[in-house]
Scaffold this active site. Structure first.
Site, PDB file in Angstrom:
ATOM      1  CB  SER A   1       2.435   6.746   4.778  1.00 20.29           C
ATOM      2  OG  SER A   1       1.322   6.201   5.428  1.00 20.29           O
TER       3      SER A   1
ATOM      4  CD  GLN B 135      -2.561   1.197   2.693  1.00 19.34           C
ATOM      5  OE1 GLN B 135      -1.908   1.305   3.725  1.00 19.34           O
ATOM      6  NE2 GLN B 135      -3.877   1.121   2.686  1.00 19.34           N
ATOM      7  N   GLY B 136       0.885   1.972  -1.086  1.00 18.27           N
ATOM      8  CA  GLY B 136       1.712   3.167  -1.170  1.00 18.27           C
ATOM      9  C   GLY B 136       0.910   4.424  -0.893  1.00 18.27           C
TER      10      GLY B 136
ATOM     11  CD  GLU C  11      -6.932  -0.979   5.324  1.00 27.38           C
ATOM     12  OE1 GLU C  11      -6.805   0.237   5.095  1.00 27.38           O
ATOM     13  OE2 GLU C  11      -5.999  -1.716   5.654  1.00 27.38           O
TER      14      GLU C  11
ATOM     15  CD  GLU D 272      -2.361   9.844  19.545  1.00 26.28           C
ATOM     16  OE1 GLU D 272      -2.167   9.189  18.499  1.00 26.28           O
ATOM     17  OE2 GLU D 272      -1.758   9.607  20.608  1.00 26.28           O
TER      18      GLU D 272
ATOM     19  CB  SER E 161       3.753  -3.271   5.337  1.00 23.47           C
ATOM     20  OG  SER E 161       3.573  -2.435   6.447  1.00 23.47           O
TER      21      SER E 161
HETATM   22  C1  LIG Z   1       3.645  -1.180  11.308  1.00 22.98           C
HETATM   23  C2  LIG Z   1       3.212  -0.118  10.366  1.00 22.98           C
HETATM   24  C3  LIG Z   1       2.901  -0.461   9.076  1.00 22.98           C
HETATM   25  C4  LIG Z   1       2.518   0.516   8.162  1.00 22.98           C
HETATM   26  N1  LIG Z   1       2.260   0.143   6.881  1.00 22.98           N
HETATM   27  C5  LIG Z   1       1.942   1.086   5.978  1.00 22.98           C
HETATM   28  C6  LIG Z   1       1.753   0.732   4.594  1.00 22.98           C
HETATM   29  O1  LIG Z   1       1.880  -0.436   4.242  1.00 22.98           O
HETATM   30  N2  LIG Z   1       1.454   1.702   3.727  1.00 22.98           N
HETATM   31  C7  LIG Z   1       1.307   3.013   4.095  1.00 22.98           C
HETATM   32  O2  LIG Z   1       1.002   3.845   3.260  1.00 22.98           O
HETATM   33  N3  LIG Z   1       1.497   3.399   5.392  1.00 22.98           N
HETATM   34  C8  LIG Z   1       1.821   2.464   6.324  1.00 22.98           C
HETATM   35  N4  LIG Z   1       2.014   2.835   7.652  1.00 22.98           N
HETATM   36  C9  LIG Z   1       1.946   4.240   8.004  1.00 22.98           C
HETATM   37  C10 LIG Z   1       0.767   4.631   8.860  1.00 22.98           C
HETATM   38  O3  LIG Z   1      -0.395   4.687   8.109  1.00 22.98           O
HETATM   39  C11 LIG Z   1       1.125   5.975   9.516  1.00 22.98           C
HETATM   40  O4  LIG Z   1       2.162   5.724  10.420  1.00 22.98           O
HETATM   41  C12 LIG Z   1      -0.031   6.618  10.228  1.00 22.98           C
HETATM   42  O5  LIG Z   1      -1.015   7.027   9.330  1.00 22.98           O
HETATM   43  C13 LIG Z   1       0.429   7.808  11.068  1.00 22.98           C
HETATM   44  O6  LIG Z   1       1.235   8.699  10.325  1.00 22.98           O
HETATM   45  P1  LIG Z   1       2.670   9.161  10.888  1.00 22.98           P
HETATM   46  O7  LIG Z   1       3.392   7.957  11.334  1.00 22.98           O
HETATM   47  O8  LIG Z   1       3.275  10.015   9.863  1.00 22.98           O
HETATM   48  O9  LIG Z   1       2.360   9.997  12.175  1.00 22.98           O
HETATM   49  P2  LIG Z   1       1.838  11.549  12.228  1.00 22.98           P
HETATM   50  O10 LIG Z   1       0.593  11.694  11.439  1.00 22.98           O
HETATM   51  O11 LIG Z   1       2.979  12.438  11.941  1.00 22.98           O
HETATM   52  O12 LIG Z   1       1.478  11.621  13.746  1.00 22.98           O
HETATM   53  C14 LIG Z   1       2.433  11.837  14.817  1.00 22.98           C
HETATM   54  C15 LIG Z   1       1.634  12.019  16.086  1.00 22.98           C
HETATM   55  O13 LIG Z   1       0.773  13.179  15.947  1.00 22.98           O
HETATM   56  C16 LIG Z   1      -0.558  12.806  16.156  1.00 22.98           C
HETATM   57  N5  LIG Z   1      -1.465  13.585  15.308  1.00 22.98           N
HETATM   58  C17 LIG Z   1      -1.449  13.752  13.974  1.00 22.98           C
HETATM   59  N6  LIG Z   1      -2.489  14.483  13.563  1.00 22.98           N
HETATM   60  C18 LIG Z   1      -3.220  14.761  14.667  1.00 22.98           C
HETATM   61  C19 LIG Z   1      -4.434  15.468  14.909  1.00 22.98           C
HETATM   62  N7  LIG Z   1      -5.141  16.025  13.923  1.00 22.98           N
HETATM   63  N8  LIG Z   1      -4.863  15.549  16.179  1.00 22.98           N
HETATM   64  C20 LIG Z   1      -4.170  14.973  17.179  1.00 22.98           C
HETATM   65  N9  LIG Z   1      -3.043  14.293  17.022  1.00 22.98           N
HETATM   66  C21 LIG Z   1      -2.564  14.190  15.779  1.00 22.98           C
HETATM   67  C22 LIG Z   1      -0.629  11.341  15.807  1.00 22.98           C
HETATM   68  O14 LIG Z   1      -1.727  10.688  16.391  1.00 22.98           O
HETATM   69  C23 LIG Z   1       0.696  10.849  16.357  1.00 22.98           C
HETATM   70  O15 LIG Z   1       0.585  10.655  17.743  1.00 22.98           O
HETATM   71  C24 LIG Z   1       2.415   1.876   8.568  1.00 22.98           C
HETATM   72  C25 LIG Z   1       2.720   2.215   9.882  1.00 22.98           C
HETATM   73  C26 LIG Z   1       3.115   1.236  10.773  1.00 22.98           C
HETATM   74  C27 LIG Z   1       3.446   1.644  12.172  1.00 22.98           C
END
Ligand SMILES: Cc1cc2nc3c(=O)[nH]c(=O)nc-3n(C[C@H](O)[C@H](O)[C@H](O)COP(=O)(O)OP(=O)(O)OC[C@H]3O[C@@H](n4cnc5c(N)ncnc54)[C@H](O)[C@@H]3O)c2cc1C
Lengths: 317, 388
Positions: B135, B132-133, B250, B370, B167
């Site tokens: 993020s 899944q591309g 999902e 969150e 992933s």
């Molecule tokens: C094991 C794993 C597998 C994954 N696999 C994939 C994948 O296959 N494909 C893919 O595309 N992505 C994947 N992801 C990415 C995942 O979707 C993102 O990590 C997730 O959407 C959160 O984005 P971020 O990590 O950039 O955190 P951020 O969005 O930067 O968040 C950082 C912190 O800020 C908080 N925050 C952000 N916005 C708000 C708000 N409006 N109000 C309050 N708090 C807020 C968040 O809750 C978090 O605590 C994966 C992640 C993990 C951990």
């Protein structure tokens, strides 16, 4: 899977809700606390009009469900009446036993003991029922309808496990109702109260609290439904009921603490329903055992009986 | 009591029978120390292949699909049991679950006949691995702010930019890619979904080492990657609608509680539970596990009735992800310091460190805790939104 309550029971709950709302809702509890001699006059006529005290929670599915939901509706206004105590008496004993208290170890006070004639106290640890003799009223903010009690000799013929299970089940529905009211108050306030030029429900911190109290309440609702269904099937073990009690107390702590925080100072006032609900709920949350002691009882039951699930836990003691 | 009651919380005999069958099958196919499919190790991937082929053979791989696409015409509780047993056994279908759970279903909904013919048989026979591309470094929770660009040159789309946290990118043959093809009034406008072969020239996968181990997280770089117009899924510029469909599929999240219940059952009678404080925490976790399961069942039932809102969907998820971390921490703690090192001879409890490491991501992956709380609160305070 079918998880919707029977229609008849839902309709009955609505009529119970309407009846208590018409009488003033939580004001009934305020009035009874101001003058405890009025409990009977305030609550009993409505209960009798609804035929609620005659219903049998062990009866047919519709009747049993109606009892649960009616107790939930009564809990929603913290009705100043020992409804769960009365309804936990099996039909064949209702002539001789006026109500069921649950205890764990020695007690000096019980809620509504002065109101219930010929009540028994069932001791969770020893599984025996003893006659309750009420003494002087001992009201306090967190125990508005307490009376001193003396526990007499054992009363034969009471199936302790059966009535204990039913009382714990009814308590959970009572508390579910009270917490649903508290949650409604918090959610409505989050929508209506403005600070810094917007509704406080727009602030992340308030949303966090609303989410946590919603999760706690919904979890209790689902577990109560599940426990009721287990009891009806004759499959509930003591660990199942104690699990319900633990969830009930944890949910109450979460809903009440977050509810108060969302309401700000206003929620602390006696004029506000949240404070009355909070105070009037403490008795059921602490009798027969509070959070830690209830968890201890559950822990021992799990070790002795196991715990059912997708991967059942086997007993080991 | 009468046979037919209004309330009956059993999953049904078909679901129960499937559970028995799946457990027997997995007992036969999985090695004793099986804990992960997230590894490029050929031994691990050969187990995944064996499981997937066998499930396909027994018509269990596409259990939840409509019959016209090779589905087995099952009920929602059989599908729930499949999710539970797979997750409880560390998802031995490996990355295939993505293809089955949402890539395939979304292609069925919005794909062209050619896309369906190309992709659905490959997914339903367990031959295609997808990633899944979505993020990007600058687009996490705020997914709609994604920037990876796609421009049309001489009838071909040229992709430039970066994805992250992808992933299985190193194992995948296909990427379900969200790219920016334009800008509109809202940032949701101008996004397009592409089905991109991972062996396209210009794609570079860089694994990211993480607490969870291999294959969980990768960076994927797109450098003048050229693909044809047949790769576009749905309408150009309307990719957000497709993403919403993905999210809908999902919504019933992974059945984390099932693995947690399995771990808790394995801990029954553990010597550390002789300590009353430990037993208390264990008992509480059992309650929370049951509650999480019931809240997930509620979401499944409401979804089936077309009544699932953000509120109940996210409440189920909140219960599951918090349970996951509670149980992981408890299991590791009860197991003692020696359990910090995996012990393949000790069965499930020899791997609590793996469970613990993985659980760290439970409140981040697929929408952070969150964000889930926001959804519950918004739905409660401002009114429910039904899944579209
Ligand atoms: C094991 C794993 C597998 C994954 N696999 C994939 C994948 O296959 N494909 C893919 O595309 N992505 C994947 N992801 C990415 C995942 O979707 C993102 O990590 C997730 O959407 C959160 O984005 P971020 O990590 O950039 O955190 P951020 O969005 O930067 O968040 C950082 C912190 O800020 C908080 N925050 C952000 N916005 C708000 C708000 N409006 N109000 C309050 N708090 C807020 C968040 O809750 C978090 O605590 C994966 C992640 C993990 C951990």
């Amino acid at each position: 899977m079918r998880r919707d309550w029977p229609q008849a029971a839902v309709a009955y709950e609505e009529s119970v809700t309407r009846a208590f709302d018409a009488l003033g809702g939580v004001d009934l509890a305020r009035a009874a606390e101001a003058d405890r001699t009025r409990r009977e006059a305030l609550a009993a006529p409505a209960l009798d009009r609804l035929d609620l005290r005659g219903l049998d929670p062990w009866g047919e599915e519709d009747e049993s469900a109606a009892v649960m939901l009616a107790v939930r509706a009564a809990g929603a206004v913290v009705l100043p009446w020992p409804l769960a105590h009365e309804l936990a008496v099996p039909a064949d004993l209702r002539g001789d036993v006026g109500g069921v208290h649950l205890t764990s170890g020695d007690v000096e006070r019980l809620d509504h003991a002065d109101l219930l004639r010929d009540a028994v106290a069932v001791d969770l640890d020893r599984g025996v029922a003893r006659r309750v003799t009420a003494g002087a009223p001992r009201p306090a903010p967190l125990d508005p309808f307490a009376s001193g009690v003396v526990l007499g000799p054992e009363v034969p013929g009471v199936d302790a496990a059966r009535v204990t299970a039913m009382r714990m089940l009814l308590d959970a529905f009572w508390v579910t109702g009270a917490l649903a009211t508290a949650a409604d108050l918090a959610v409505t306030h989050a929508r209506d109260r403005q600070q810094f030029g917007k509704p406080i429900g727009k602030f992340g911190e308030i949303r966090w609290r609303v989410a946590d109290l919603s999760l706690a309440l919904d979890g209790l609702e689902e577990l109560a439904l599940h426990a009721w269904w287990l009891v009806r099937r004759g499959e509930a073990r003591s660990a199942d009921l104690l699990a319900l009690r633990v969830q009930m107390i944890e949910a109450a702590n979460t809903v009440l603490a977050n509810g108060h925080q969302v309401m700000g100072a206003m929620g602390l006032c006696e004029e506000h329903d949240l404070t009355v609900i909070d105070r009037h709920l403490q008795s059921v949350l602490h009798r027969p055992a509070g959070r830690i002691a209830s968890t201890g009882l559950l822990a021992r039951a799990v070790a002795a009986e196991g715990f059912d699930g997708v991967y059942p836990v086997a007993a080991w003691r | 009591m009468p046979e037919e009651t209004s309330v009956d919380l059993r999953l049904g005999t078909r679901a129960d029978a499937l559970r028995v069958r799946l457990r027997a099958l997995l007992a036969e196919l999985l090695p004793d120390d099986w804990t992960t499919s997230f590894s490029p190790d050929p031994a691990v991937q050969s187990v995944v292949t064996r499981v997937v082929e066998r499930l396909a053979e027994e018509q269990l791989l596409t259990l939840s699909w409509p019959e016209e696409y090779g589905g087995a015409g099952t009920d929602i509780w059989q599908q729930a049991v499949l999710r539970e047993e797979m997750w409880a056994h560390f998802e031995p279908r490996g990355p295939q679950y993505m293809g089955l759970n949402w890539v395939g279903p979304v292609i069925m909904e919005v794909g062209t006949p050619e896309q369906k013919a190309l992709h659905l048989p490959a997914i339903s026979s367990g031959q295609a691995v997808w990633c899944q591309g979505f993020s990007e470094p600058g687009a996490g929770s705020d997914l709609a702010s994604l920037q990876l660009g796609a421009e049309l040159h001489d009838g071909e789309w040229v992709l430039n930019g970066q994805k992250i946290w992808t992933s299985y990118a190193g194992l995948a043959q296909w990427c379900f890619l969200a790219a920016r093809t334009g800008r509109g009034a809202a940032k949701h406008d101008g996004i397009t979904i592409f089905l991109v072969p991972m062996d396209s020239p210009g794609i570079r996968v860089v694994p990211i080492e993480s607490i969870m181990g291999e294959q969980h997280l990768n960076e994927v770089f797109f450098d003048d990657v050229r693909i044809g117009p047949e790769a576009v899924l749905g309408e150009v510029g309307r990719g957000w609608d497709v993403i919403r469909r993905v999210m809908k599929h999902e919504r019933i999240g992974i059945s984390r509680y099932a693995r947690d219940e399995r771990v808790l059952a394995a801990l029954a009678g553990h010597p550390s539970l002789a300590e009353p404080a430990a037993l208390h925490e264990y008992a509480r976790a059992l309650v929370h596990a049951r509650v999480a399961r019931l809240l997930n069942y509620r979401a499944v039932a409401l979804n089936d009735a077309g009544r699932l809102t953000d509120r109940e969907a996210s409440i189920a998820r909140l219960a599951s992800i918090q349970l996951d971390q509670e149980v992981a921490a408890l299991a590791l703690d009860l197991s003692g310091a020696d359990a910090l090192v995996p012990d393949p001879s000790a069965g499930l409890l020899g791997h609590v460190e793996d469970v613990f490491r993985y659980a760290r991501s439970a409140t981040i992956a697929s929408g952070t805790i969150e964000v889930q709380r926001m959804l519950v609160a918004r739905s409660s305070i401002e009114g429910d939104r039904r899944a579209s």
